[in-house]
Design an enzyme around this catalytic site. Structure first.
Site, short mmCIF file in Angstrom:
data_model
loop_
_atom_site.label_atom_id
_atom_site.label_comp_id
_atom_site.label_asym_id
_atom_site.label_seq_id
_atom_site.Cartn_x
_atom_site.Cartn_y
_atom_site.Cartn_z
N LYS A 168 3.37 -9.13 4.53
CA LYS A 168 2.17 -9.27 5.34
C LYS A 168 2.53 -9.58 6.79
CE LYS A 168 -0.87 -8.91 1.97
NZ LYS A 168 -1.75 -7.73 1.83
N ASP A 197 1.81 -5.01 6.24
CA ASP A 197 0.38 -4.88 5.98
C ASP A 197 -0.36 -5.93 6.80
OD1 ASP A 197 -2.17 -4.64 4.95
OD2 ASP A 197 -1.60 -5.00 2.87
N GLU A 223 0.31 -0.93 7.53
CA GLU A 223 -0.88 -0.74 6.69
C GLU A 223 -2.09 -1.47 7.26
OE1 GLU A 223 -2.03 -1.77 2.07
OE2 GLU A 223 0.00 -1.12 2.57
N GLU A 249 -7.41 1.35 1.16
CA GLU A 249 -7.81 0.47 0.08
C GLU A 249 -9.24 -0.04 0.24
OE1 GLU A 249 -6.43 -3.99 0.50
OE2 GLU A 249 -4.78 -2.68 1.10
N ASP A 272 -7.53 3.28 -3.94
CA ASP A 272 -7.44 2.31 -5.04
C ASP A 272 -8.36 2.81 -6.15
OD1 ASP A 272 -7.92 0.13 -6.80
OD2 ASP A 272 -7.47 -1.32 -5.24
N HIS A 299 -3.12 1.54 -3.96
CA HIS A 299 -3.35 0.09 -3.85
C HIS A 299 -3.84 -0.40 -5.20
CE1 HIS A 299 -5.99 -3.47 -3.11
NE2 HIS A 299 -4.97 -3.83 -2.38
#
Length: 362
Positions: A168, A197, A223, A249, A272, A299
């Site tokens: 992250k 992300d 992301e 996602e 997703d 995802h």
């Protein structure tokens, strides 16, 4: 005719052993699991599920319990395209996204599981089949982990067989993100696939600045740099940021993905299966990406999504993150030397521990 005779929703709250955080969703103490179990007149069964990061599971359960049971009772489960459209338009005015499309995702997944089980085929083979060995990465919710803990987590994932890692970003100060990514790159070495992300943290100009600052670290992708409601902003980030962009996602329809893909707003489309409408639209999104010569990633829901990517010639990486669900599945995802293995069991192969889940019913 595979006539549906039973539709049984379930709603559970899965506590997390540690509180998770990212740049947008705040503290996550538990995930919500919504399931639906289908049976047909021959006694065959199919299971689908969706999840939330802690809120709105009750609304999903209400759609499954009050709407889907009425709409789908007695229907022919083999006519999946027709049933998907029936649900979509019946629920469109009060739905079109949010809890409604999550409920539809779970129901559609259950239909495909039922169809594959009736055919005595694993889902990836029923969907056309390509390669059951799917490259995968370990996705962690680790924004607030101290750096030493982040590196220890990474070593643990390497020991489990992962050969690609996502971390992250989106901390208060960009220099903190840069320092952490630099440390991860040094730890993993050059050429090791590393993704980051941001969970929609930045505005477009901030995202471009961040992407440029992260360029030296040879990232596979950045992301969700900004909100999903701005496909034009994503296109600017792709053009000006200098990094490949993964997103999707938080997109809920095939048509939203069309805006991103045709508009140049994404490098790695990332549906997703639990929130894009299910298996039916996931595969259409993957084929749409293929038509634009783009690799598709995923995802969530890795135990199901491994089948979908195993049927896609343009698949890239499967995200492997169980969100605590692996404790309630008989045979969790197998990972060997950087690849996830799509099982040969009929259907998607997930067998829930229903007795265990009953103890955490919401």
């Amino acid at each position: 005719m595979a006539r549906l005779t039973s539709i049984e929703p379930g709603f559970y709250r899965i506590p997390l052993p540690t509180v998770l955080t990212d740049s947008t969703h705040g503290e996550m103490k538990a995930f919500e699991l919504n399931t639906v179990r289908l049976r047909d007149a021959d006694g065959a069964e199919g299971t689908g599920y969706t999840f939330t990061v802690g809120r709105n599971g009750g609304a999903v359960d209400s759609v499954l319990t009050r709407e889907m049971t009425e709409l789908m009772a007695g229907e022919d489960a083999d006519t999946i395209e027709r049933l998907w459209l029936k649900a979509w338009w019946a629920l469109h005015y009060g739905g079109r996204g949010g809890p409604t499309v999550l409920a539809l995702s779970a129901f559609d997944m259950a239909l495909w599981d039922l169809k594959a089980r009736r055919a005595n085929l694993p889902l990836w083979r029923l969907l056309g089949g390509f390669d059951p060995r799917v490259p995968c990465y370990a996705g962690g919710i680790d924004l607030d982990l101290p750096l030493d803990d982040l590196l220890r987590q990474t070593d643990g994932n390497l020991a489990k067989g992962f050969r690609a890692i996502k971390m992250k970003v989106g901390r208060k100060n960009l220099f903190e993100d840069v320092e952490r990514v630099a440390a991860m790159r040094q730890h993993l070495g050059q050429g090791f696939p590393l993704m980051v992300d941001a969970n929609m943290k930045w505005g477009v100009d901030e995202a471009i600045r961040a992407a440029r600052a992260l360029q030296p670290f040879d990232l596979t992708w950045l992301e969700e740099p900004t909100i999903p409601d701005d496909p034009a902003g994503h296109a600017r980030i792709v053009r000006e940021g200098g990094l490949p962009i993964a997103a999707g996602e938080n997109l809920r329809t095939l048509w939203e993905f069309k805006l991103y893909i045709a508009g140049g707003g994404v490098t790695y489309p990332e549906p997703d299966v639990t929130n894009c409408g299910g298996v039916t639209p996931f595969m259409k999104i993957a084929h749409l990406a293929e038509a634009f010569n783009l690799p598709v990633t995923s995802h969530g829901a890795h135990d199901v999504t491994v089948h979908l990517l195993a049927a896609c010639p343009n698949r890239s990486y499967l995200e492997a993150h169980g969100f605590g669900l692996e404790r309630y599945i008989a045979e969790p995802l197998r990972i060997e030397d950087g690849v996830a293995l799509a099982p040969e069991r009929p259907g998607h192969g997930i067998e829930f521990d229903w007795k265990g889940l009953e103890k955490i019913r919401a």
